[in-house]
Write a protein that holds these residues in place. Structure first.
Motif, mmCIF file in Angstrom:
data_model
loop_
_atom_site.group_PDB
_atom_site.id
_atom_site.type_symbol
_atom_site.label_atom_id
_atom_site.label_comp_id
_atom_site.label_asym_id
_atom_site.label_seq_id
_atom_site.Cartn_x
_atom_site.Cartn_y
_atom_site.Cartn_z
ATOM 1 N N LEU A 157 0.817 -1.014 0.119
ATOM 2 C CA LEU A 157 -0.117 -0.294 0.041
ATOM 3 C C LEU A 157 1.118 1.181 -0.024
ATOM 4 C CD1 LEU A 157 -2.876 1.189 0.209
ATOM 5 C CD2 LEU A 157 -2.600 1.217 2.679
ATOM 6 N N ILE A 158 1.857 1.380 0.817
ATOM 7 C CA ILE A 158 2.793 2.647 0.844
ATOM 8 C C ILE A 158 3.445 2.810 -0.489
ATOM 9 C CG2 ILE A 158 5.055 3.404 1.713
ATOM 10 C CD1 ILE A 158 4.329 1.978 4.432
ATOM 11 N N HIS A 159 3.828 1.426 -1.175
ATOM 12 C CA HIS A 159 4.556 1.667 -2.469
ATOM 13 C C HIS A 159 3.352 2.059 -3.508
ATOM 14 C CE1 HIS A 159 5.874 0.220 -6.399
ATOM 15 N NE2 HIS A 159 7.185 0.537 -5.994
ATOM 16 N N ASP A 160 2.034 1.588 -3.525
ATOM 17 C CA ASP A 160 1.026 2.041 -4.238
ATOM 18 C C ASP A 160 0.768 3.509 -4.243
ATOM 19 O OD1 ASP A 160 0.896 -0.756 -5.362
ATOM 20 O OD2 ASP A 160 -0.939 -1.201 -4.130
ATOM 21 N N VAL A 161 0.662 3.868 -2.928
ATOM 22 C CA VAL A 161 0.178 5.341 -2.681
ATOM 23 C C VAL A 161 1.289 6.442 -2.682
ATOM 24 C CG1 VAL A 161 -0.601 6.890 -0.812
ATOM 25 C CG2 VAL A 161 -1.567 4.620 -1.014
ATOM 26 N N TYR A 162 2.583 5.977 -2.340
ATOM 27 C CA TYR A 162 3.532 6.852 -2.297
ATOM 28 C C TYR A 162 4.822 6.658 -2.980
ATOM 29 C CZ TYR A 162 1.231 8.534 1.975
ATOM 30 O OH TYR A 162 -0.100 8.875 2.683
ATOM 31 N N GLY A 163 4.697 5.558 -3.633
ATOM 32 C CA GLY A 163 5.975 5.193 -4.522
ATOM 33 C C GLY A 163 7.086 4.793 -3.853
#
Length: 97
Positions: free
Chosen positions: A10-16
């Motif tokens: 989720l952190i990767h998807d939202v913030y890259g």
């Protein structure tokens, strides 16, 4: 509770940002340690019977009056004006969560 692997996704998807589940475990441990003193103070205060939060804007007697007047069909707005508090405060008295 969201699993650490899914949280990392989720952190990767939202913030890259690429964050490993292990890093998240470490962050949670650090946050827990940092907040432990506060948690201890809250526990101690509640165990001693202290009330937490903001002081009430109305006394117990006023709250009883508000409930009685509300049950007699007095409007929330009129009660708020009468006791010099917000409508939300009155609603919190007559319809507690």
């Amino acid at each position: 509770m969201l699993p650490y692997a899914r949280t990392a996704e989720l952190i990767h998807d939202v913030y890259g940002l690429s964050v490993s589940p292990g890093t998240l475990v470490s962050w949670v441990g650090e946050a827990s340690a940092a907040l432990q003193g506060t948690a201890d103070l809250i526990w101690r205060a509640t165990s001693e019977g202290k009330t937490l939060g903001r002081p009430s804007k109305t006394t117990a007697e006023q709250r009883a009056e508000i409930v009685a007047k509300y049950e007699q069909r007095e409007s929330v707005s009129a009660l708020a004006r009468l006791y010099a508090v917000s409508r939300a405060n009155i609603l919190g008295v007559v319809k507690p969560a």
